[in-house]
Design a protein around this motif. Sequence first.
Motif, mmCIF file in Angstrom:
data_model
loop_
_atom_site.group_PDB
_atom_site.id
_atom_site.type_symbol
_atom_site.label_atom_id
_atom_site.label_comp_id
_atom_site.label_asym_id
_atom_site.label_seq_id
_atom_site.Cartn_x
_atom_site.Cartn_y
_atom_site.Cartn_z
ATOM 1 N N GLY A 178 0.804 -1.231 0.000
ATOM 2 C CA GLY A 178 0.000 0.000 0.000
ATOM 3 C C GLY A 178 0.829 1.269 0.000
ATOM 4 N N THR A 179 0.130 2.420 -0.089
ATOM 5 C CA THR A 179 0.811 3.716 -0.047
ATOM 6 C C THR A 179 1.348 3.986 1.362
ATOM 7 O OG1 THR A 179 -1.361 4.670 0.321
ATOM 8 C CG2 THR A 179 -0.484 4.847 -1.918
ATOM 9 N N ASP A 180 0.820 3.226 2.353
ATOM 10 C CA ASP A 180 1.284 3.403 3.735
ATOM 11 C C ASP A 180 2.414 2.421 4.087
ATOM 12 O OD1 ASP A 180 -0.245 1.139 3.549
ATOM 13 O OD2 ASP A 180 -1.349 1.457 5.418
ATOM 14 N N ALA A 181 3.022 1.808 3.060
ATOM 15 C CA ALA A 181 4.040 0.776 3.321
ATOM 16 C C ALA A 181 5.199 1.320 4.154
ATOM 17 C CB ALA A 181 4.552 0.200 2.001
ATOM 18 N N GLU A 182 5.650 2.533 3.856
ATOM 19 C CA GLU A 182 6.802 3.080 4.579
ATOM 20 C C GLU A 182 6.502 3.163 6.084
ATOM 21 O OE1 GLU A 182 8.256 6.929 3.290
ATOM 22 O OE2 GLU A 182 9.316 7.183 5.190
ATOM 23 N N GLN A 183 5.347 3.743 6.397
ATOM 24 C CA GLN A 183 4.945 3.906 7.795
ATOM 25 C C GLN A 183 4.839 2.552 8.494
ATOM 26 O OE1 GLN A 183 4.610 6.593 9.431
ATOM 27 N NE2 GLN A 183 3.431 6.031 11.251
ATOM 28 N N LYS A 184 4.130 1.618 7.820
ATOM 29 C CA LYS A 184 3.921 0.277 8.395
ATOM 30 C C LYS A 184 5.257 -0.407 8.675
ATOM 31 C CE LYS A 184 -0.367 -1.770 6.723
ATOM 32 N NZ LYS A 184 -0.850 -2.626 5.640
ATOM 33 N N LEU A 185 6.148 -0.336 7.680
ATOM 34 C CA LEU A 185 7.425 -1.045 7.820
ATOM 35 C C LEU A 185 8.304 -0.406 8.891
ATOM 36 C CD1 LEU A 185 8.059 -1.846 4.062
ATOM 37 C CD2 LEU A 185 7.587 -3.496 5.877
ATOM 38 N N ARG A 186 8.262 0.929 8.988
ATOM 39 C CA ARG A 186 9.015 1.608 10.053
ATOM 40 C C ARG A 186 8.518 1.131 11.420
ATOM 41 N NH1 ARG A 186 12.227 5.869 8.784
ATOM 42 N NH2 ARG A 186 11.833 6.882 6.802
ATOM 43 N N GLU A 187 7.190 1.087 11.578
ATOM 44 C CA GLU A 187 6.622 0.700 12.872
ATOM 45 C C GLU A 187 6.945 -0.757 13.215
ATOM 46 O OE1 GLU A 187 2.849 3.805 12.782
ATOM 47 O OE2 GLU A 187 2.504 1.687 12.373
ATOM 48 N N LEU A 188 6.810 -1.609 12.218
ATOM 49 C CA LEU A 188 7.111 -3.028 12.452
ATOM 50 C C LEU A 188 8.585 -3.201 12.814
ATOM 51 C CD1 LEU A 188 5.089 -4.584 9.498
ATOM 52 C CD2 LEU A 188 4.731 -5.156 11.908
ATOM 53 N N ALA A 189 9.458 -2.517 12.050
ATOM 54 C CA ALA A 189 10.903 -2.647 12.281
ATOM 55 C C ALA A 189 11.257 -2.197 13.698
ATOM 56 C CB ALA A 189 11.674 -1.840 11.240
ATOM 57 N N SER A 190 10.692 -1.073 14.139
ATOM 58 C CA SER A 190 11.091 -0.637 15.488
ATOM 59 C C SER A 190 10.478 -1.543 16.551
ATOM 60 C CB SER A 190 10.803 0.850 15.734
ATOM 61 O OG SER A 190 9.453 1.089 15.609
ATOM 62 N N MET A 191 9.303 -2.111 16.275
ATOM 63 C CA MET A 191 8.734 -3.072 17.222
ATOM 64 C C MET A 191 9.652 -4.319 17.325
ATOM 65 S SD MET A 191 4.975 -4.759 17.099
ATOM 66 C CE MET A 191 5.281 -5.729 15.641
ATOM 67 N N PHE A 192 10.185 -4.760 16.196
ATOM 68 C CA PHE A 192 11.078 -5.926 16.207
ATOM 69 C C PHE A 192 12.370 -5.605 16.974
ATOM 70 C CE2 PHE A 192 9.098 -7.305 11.887
ATOM 71 C CZ PHE A 192 8.044 -7.893 12.550
ATOM 72 N N ASP A 193 12.927 -4.400 16.739
ATOM 73 C CA ASP A 193 14.145 -4.008 17.461
ATOM 74 C C ASP A 193 13.895 -3.984 18.967
ATOM 75 O OD1 ASP A 193 16.263 -3.707 15.604
ATOM 76 O OD2 ASP A 193 15.378 -1.866 14.835
ATOM 77 N N ILE A 220 14.996 -5.407 5.827
ATOM 78 C CA ILE A 220 16.307 -5.410 6.502
ATOM 79 C C ILE A 220 16.831 -3.983 6.648
ATOM 80 C CG2 ILE A 220 18.759 -5.996 6.110
ATOM 81 C CD1 ILE A 220 17.775 -8.753 5.092
ATOM 82 N N ALA A 221 16.570 -3.163 5.637
ATOM 83 C CA ALA A 221 17.040 -1.767 5.681
ATOM 84 C C ALA A 221 16.460 -1.024 6.892
ATOM 85 C CB ALA A 221 16.661 -1.051 4.389
ATOM 86 N N GLY A 222 15.287 -1.427 7.342
ATOM 87 C CA GLY A 222 14.625 -0.704 8.425
ATOM 88 C C GLY A 222 14.885 -1.245 9.820
ATOM 89 N N ILE A 223 15.412 -2.483 9.919
ATOM 90 C CA ILE A 223 15.605 -3.108 11.244
ATOM 91 C C ILE A 223 17.059 -2.950 11.673
ATOM 92 C CG2 ILE A 223 15.414 -5.245 12.588
ATOM 93 C CD1 ILE A 223 13.423 -6.322 10.612
ATOM 94 N N LYS A 224 17.274 -2.311 12.809
ATOM 95 C CA LYS A 224 18.661 -2.086 13.268
ATOM 96 C C LYS A 224 19.358 -3.411 13.596
ATOM 97 C CE LYS A 224 18.161 2.552 15.209
ATOM 98 N NZ LYS A 224 16.686 2.697 15.272
ATOM 99 N N ASN A 254 22.008 -17.023 16.374
ATOM 100 C CA ASN A 254 22.962 -17.238 17.461
ATOM 101 C C ASN A 254 23.849 -16.018 17.701
ATOM 102 O OD1 ASN A 254 21.973 -19.733 18.070
ATOM 103 N ND2 ASN A 254 23.433 -20.840 16.773
ATOM 104 N N LEU A 255 23.960 -15.154 16.701
ATOM 105 C CA LEU A 255 24.714 -13.905 16.872
ATOM 106 C C LEU A 255 23.855 -12.827 17.536
ATOM 107 C CD1 LEU A 255 26.485 -13.631 13.369
ATOM 108 C CD2 LEU A 255 27.614 -13.983 15.586
ATOM 109 N N GLY A 256 22.598 -13.168 17.822
ATOM 110 C CA GLY A 256 21.689 -12.197 18.437
ATOM 111 C C GLY A 256 21.087 -11.233 17.430
ATOM 112 N N LYS A 257 21.250 -11.548 16.137
ATOM 113 C CA LYS A 257 20.678 -10.714 15.079
ATOM 114 C C LYS A 257 19.321 -11.280 14.659
ATOM 115 C CE LYS A 257 24.233 -7.998 14.433
ATOM 116 N NZ LYS A 257 24.111 -6.580 14.747
ATOM 117 N N ILE A 258 18.566 -10.483 13.916
ATOM 118 C CA ILE A 258 17.275 -10.958 13.413
ATOM 119 C C ILE A 258 17.469 -11.458 11.980
ATOM 120 C CG2 ILE A 258 14.910 -10.305 12.809
ATOM 121 C CD1 ILE A 258 15.071 -8.092 14.931
#
Length: 225
Positions: free
Chosen positions: A14-29, A81-85, A103-107
Motif C-alpha cells: 500500500g501507499t502506507d508501506a513506509e509507515q507500516k514497515l518503520r513501525e514493524l521494524a522498530s517493534m522488532f528491534d 532489513i534496511a529498516g531493522i537495526k 545465534n549472533l543475536g541478530k534478526i
Amino acid sequence: MKVVVKLSGTVFDGTDAEQKLRELASMFDEFINKGNRLAVVVGGGKRSRELIELGRRLGASEDVLDEIGIDLTRINAKVLIAGIKASYPKVITDLREAEVAWNLGKIPVAGGLSPGHSTNAVAALLAEHLKADLFINSTKAGGVFDKDPRTDPSAKLLEKVYVNDLKRMIKGSFEAGTYELLDEVSIGIIERSKIKTVVTGTGLSEVKKALYGERAGSMIVFERI
Ligand code: UTP
C-alpha cells in the motif's frame, strides 16, 4: 521468548508501506532489545502475484513461476532489513544461515527458500529449525474463521482451531502465487513438531499482542477441542 514471525507480503503493497514497515521494524528491534530472539519471514505481496501472472501468461512453468515469487519475496526482505537495526544484513537463503544469524543475536530475515510452497512453510520450517516457542503468522485474513469471511458476513473468528479441522478447511491450491492462509506443507510442519502457532492480522497492534503473548487471532491446537 524465541519467536518466528511471518509477515504477509501485503505490508509492502500500500501507499502506507513506509509507515507500516518503520513501525514493524522498530517493534522488532524493541522485542530483541528486551532479550528475546526473533526471526522474520516476508511474503511477496501484490508485485509477486502480478509478475507470476505475467510469467504464466507468457508460458512459464510452475517451478519457474515459484522462482519468480521467491525473487520478489527476497526483494521485500531486503527492504525490511534496511529498516531493522538488529537485522542480519543478508537475506537468509537457507535454514542454517538463519541459525547463525540468530545465534549472533541478530534478526534473520528471509523470503522464500525453494519452489513448491509458500513463505508460510518457510516460516514454519524456521520455527522448527530454531526451536522457536511461538510462530506468528500475520495474514490478510486476520485469523481462522468458521466460514469464509469474504463471502459470509456471519463468519466468526475461531480463538482456537484444531489442526485436523484446519486441514479440512484448507482447500489446497498448489499453483504459484495462489497459496491460501496456510498451505498444507506449512500445516504438516507445524503438526509434526507441535509448533505453537498463532494466525493473526497484519496490523501493528495485532502482531505486537501476539509477540508479547496476548490473545490475538487464532491459535492452532493439537488436541480436539
Ligand atoms: P507467498 O505466497 O508466500 O507470498 O510467496 P504472498 O503472496 O505475499 O502471500 P502472503 O500474503 O504473504 O500470505 C509468493 C510466491 O513465491 C513462491 C510461491 O509461488 C508463492 O506463491 N514461493 C515462495 C516459493 O515457491 N517458495 C517459497 O519458499 C516461497
